[in-house]
Scaffold this active site. Structure first.
Site, PDB file in Angstrom:
ATOM      1  CE  LYS A  53       4.904  49.277-101.849  1.00  0.00           C
ATOM      2  NZ  LYS A  53       3.969  48.505-101.869  1.00  0.00           N
ATOM      3  CE1 TYR A  87       8.064  49.565 -99.921  1.00  0.00           C
ATOM      4  CE2 TYR A  87       9.137  51.951 -99.887  1.00  0.00           C
ATOM      5  CZ  TYR A  87       7.917  50.841 -99.856  1.00  0.00           C
ATOM      6  OH  TYR A  87       6.783  51.800 -99.361  1.00  0.00           O
ATOM      7  CB  SER A 145       5.250  54.134-101.473  1.00  0.00           C
ATOM      8  OG  SER A 145       6.145  54.966-100.715  1.00  0.00           O
TER       9      SER A 145
HETATM   10  C1  UD1 Z   1      10.109  55.326 -96.522  1.00  0.00           C
HETATM   11  C2  UD1 Z   1       9.656  55.465 -97.961  1.00  0.00           C
HETATM   12  C3  UD1 Z   1       8.092  55.225 -97.901  1.00  0.00           C
HETATM   13  C4  UD1 Z   1       7.911  54.120 -97.238  1.00  0.00           C
HETATM   14  C5  UD1 Z   1       8.295  53.866 -96.073  1.00  0.00           C
HETATM   15  C6  UD1 Z   1       8.106  52.420 -95.410  1.00  0.00           C
HETATM   16  C7  UD1 Z   1      10.849  57.305 -99.185  1.00  0.00           C
HETATM   17  C8  UD1 Z   1      10.690  58.728 -99.502  1.00  0.00           C
HETATM   18  N1  UD1 Z   1       9.874  57.063 -98.435  1.00  0.00           N
HETATM   19  O1  UD1 Z   1       9.656  56.536 -95.945  1.00  0.00           O
HETATM   20  O2  UD1 Z   1       7.596  55.164 -99.120  1.00  0.00           O
HETATM   21  O3  UD1 Z   1       6.707  53.614 -97.489  1.00  0.00           O
HETATM   22  O4  UD1 Z   1       9.845  54.291 -95.842  1.00  0.00           O
HETATM   23  O5  UD1 Z   1       9.015  51.908 -94.524  1.00  0.00           O
HETATM   24  O6  UD1 Z   1      11.626  56.405 -99.502  1.00  0.00           O
HETATM   25  N2  UD1 Z   1      14.318  59.098 -89.086  1.00  0.00           N
HETATM   26  C9  UD1 Z   1      14.894  59.486 -88.187  1.00  0.00           C
HETATM   27  N3  UD1 Z   1      15.174  58.444 -87.260  1.00  0.00           N
HETATM   28  C10 UD1 Z   1      14.483  57.170 -86.899  1.00  0.00           C
HETATM   29  C11 UD1 Z   1      13.761  56.936 -88.174  1.00  0.00           C
HETATM   30  C12 UD1 Z   1      13.670  57.580 -89.198  1.00  0.00           C
HETATM   31  O7  UD1 Z   1      15.434  60.547 -88.100  1.00  0.00           O
HETATM   32  O8  UD1 Z   1      15.112  56.624 -86.272  1.00  0.00           O
HETATM   33  C13 UD1 Z   1      13.708  59.972 -90.309  1.00  0.00           C
HETATM   34  C14 UD1 Z   1      14.094  59.653 -91.581  1.00  0.00           C
HETATM   35  O9  UD1 Z   1      15.681  59.833 -91.693  1.00  0.00           O
HETATM   36  C15 UD1 Z   1      13.314  60.233 -92.466  1.00  0.00           C
HETATM   37  C16 UD1 Z   1      12.141  60.318 -91.667  1.00  0.00           C
HETATM   38  O10 UD1 Z   1      12.484  60.137 -90.155  1.00  0.00           O
HETATM   39  O11 UD1 Z   1      13.849  61.747 -92.850  1.00  0.00           O
HETATM   40  C17 UD1 Z   1      10.964  59.293 -92.015  1.00  0.00           C
HETATM   41  O12 UD1 Z   1      11.603  58.111 -91.894  1.00  0.00           O
HETATM   42  P1  UD1 Z   1      10.742  56.885 -92.053  1.00  0.00           P
HETATM   43  O13 UD1 Z   1       9.616  56.781 -91.279  1.00  0.00           O
HETATM   44  O14 UD1 Z   1      11.729  55.709 -92.253  1.00  0.00           O
HETATM   45  O15 UD1 Z   1      10.128  56.818 -93.427  1.00  0.00           O
HETATM   46  P2  UD1 Z   1      10.568  57.486 -94.997  1.00  0.00           P
HETATM   47  O16 UD1 Z   1      12.059  56.938 -95.229  1.00  0.00           O
HETATM   48  O17 UD1 Z   1      10.105  58.721 -95.156  1.00  0.00           O
END
Ligand code: UD1
Length: 340
Positions: free
Chosen positions: A157, A153, A128
């Protein structure tokens, strides 16, 4: 045509495992899928069967269970393994770190031991972009240092990659490819397989589609004061079918690659903001989405997107599908789930 390789997919009933199984089966590979159903169920296996018109070769079991793996390896002569099986919730890993270390590292070490015992010498690992933490330079390439992981997590990785590298050094015939996924989204265009989170989704796109479907009241966009154009985080959203195809390319490459360990970024190379994705979803699906901008989520990285040029150069792979297609496919899958 020479007969294609036989591949073991751990975590084969999961989101990325099932999409990769479809690509491999369609390319004529023989596959065996294993999964313990701890974070999945039979839904995606049924979908794989419908798409490929072949019942996937599936065995239920836990990848940390040495005897189980020994049995699977003694019944099949594998050429390569793709190791997807792992827990992936950042939040859950903070609450239950030991569960994450035990599962994600235990499955890796057990698998590598059994592979050595049966002289299976090729492994492709689901890593990841989390291994980089918040990189100093973006787009981030594979030479960027690993910063201290933000979550257990993420640490699993990083450690899994280290375990792989050390084992490759010690075992002179093992070859390993680590695929560092950015943010996989979307579903197979057939809408027969897609992301199937258990409980409340932690990831953005399933939360978006479930909110649009009326299963959740409101989406919260976490953070409005990041140092980005619209104040929300920036990510590299990659269509899961593109991601699945990269595994086929990695399998084609692994026996020929001169180095015995290589890591590849799998992303589009473009940063898209969370708010940008939300607006794009509303635009392409023409559905209503109740959302608000709220406070930051602890542990989030401000911005990360890939420099995917190494994968293009060495694997001959690049993304072909767009964010729009990813969002439409995710929505089609959500609608299909509601119909079933
Ligand atoms: C994280 C990990 C990634 C992992 C993935 C698995 C990091 C950088 N990335 O991704 O390696 O494979 O989780 O679950 O650690 N968001 C909202 N509202 C929501 C959900 C998410 O605003 O309800 C935003 C989050 O704050 C983030 C973005 O959407 O900025 C993506 O979030 P998410 O889909 O959880 O993935 P990552 O956190 O990027």
């Amino acid at each position: 045509m020479a007969s294609k390789k036989k591949i073991l997919l751990t975590g084969g009933a999961g989101y990325i495992g099932a999409h990769t199984a479809v690509e491999l089966i369609e390319q004529g590979y023989e596959t065996v899928l294993i999964d313990d159903f701890s974070k999945s169920d039979k839904t995606l296996l049924t979908g794989v069967e419908k798409i490929t018109k072949r019942k996937p070769n599936f065995v239920e079991g836990d990848c940390k269970d040495f005897q189980f793996l020994e049995k699977v390896f003694s019944q099949n002569k594998f050429d390569s393994v793709i190791h997807f099986a792992a827990y992936k919730s950042v939040n859950e890993s903070v609450e239950k770190p030991l569960m994450y270390y035990e599962n994600n590292l235990g499955s890796m070490t057990t698998l590598l031991k059994v592979m050595e015992q049966f002289a299976v010498n090729e492994i492709i690992f689901s890593s990841s972009c989390t291994v980089y933490g918040q990189p100093d330079i973006i787009p981030v390439d594979e030479t960027a240092p690993f910063k201290r992981a933000e979550s257990p997590y993420g640490a699993t990785k990083q450690m899994s990659e280290r375990i792989l590298e050390d084992t490759v050094l010690a075992n002179k015939i093992l070859k390993a490819i680590s695929l560092r996924y950015f943010n996989p989204i979307g579903a197979h265009p057939s809408a027969l397989i897609g992301e199937l989170p258990i409980g409340i989704p932690g990831n953005l796109v399933p939360y978006v589609t479930q909110t649009a479907a009326g299963l959740r009241k409101k989406l919260t966009v976490f953070g409005s004061d990041y140092n980005t154009l619209d104040g929300s985080c920036l990510r590299d959203f990659i269509h899961v079918v593109d991601l699945a195809k990269a595994h086929v390319k990695a399998l084609e490459k692994i026996s020929k690659m001169p180095n015995r360990f290589e890591a590849f970024n799998l992303g589009t190379g473009e940063g898209v903001s969370v708010l940008g994705l939300v607006k794009k979803f509303i635009e392409v699906t023409e559905v209503e989405l109740n959302y608000e901008v709220g406070p930051r989520r602890p542990g989030d990285i401000e911005k990360v997107y890939a420099d995917p040029s190494k994968a293009k150069r060495l694997l001959g792979w690049e993304t072909k599908l767009t964010l729009e297609e990813g969002l439409k496919d995710a929505w089609r899958w959500q609608e299909k789930l509601a119909d079933d």
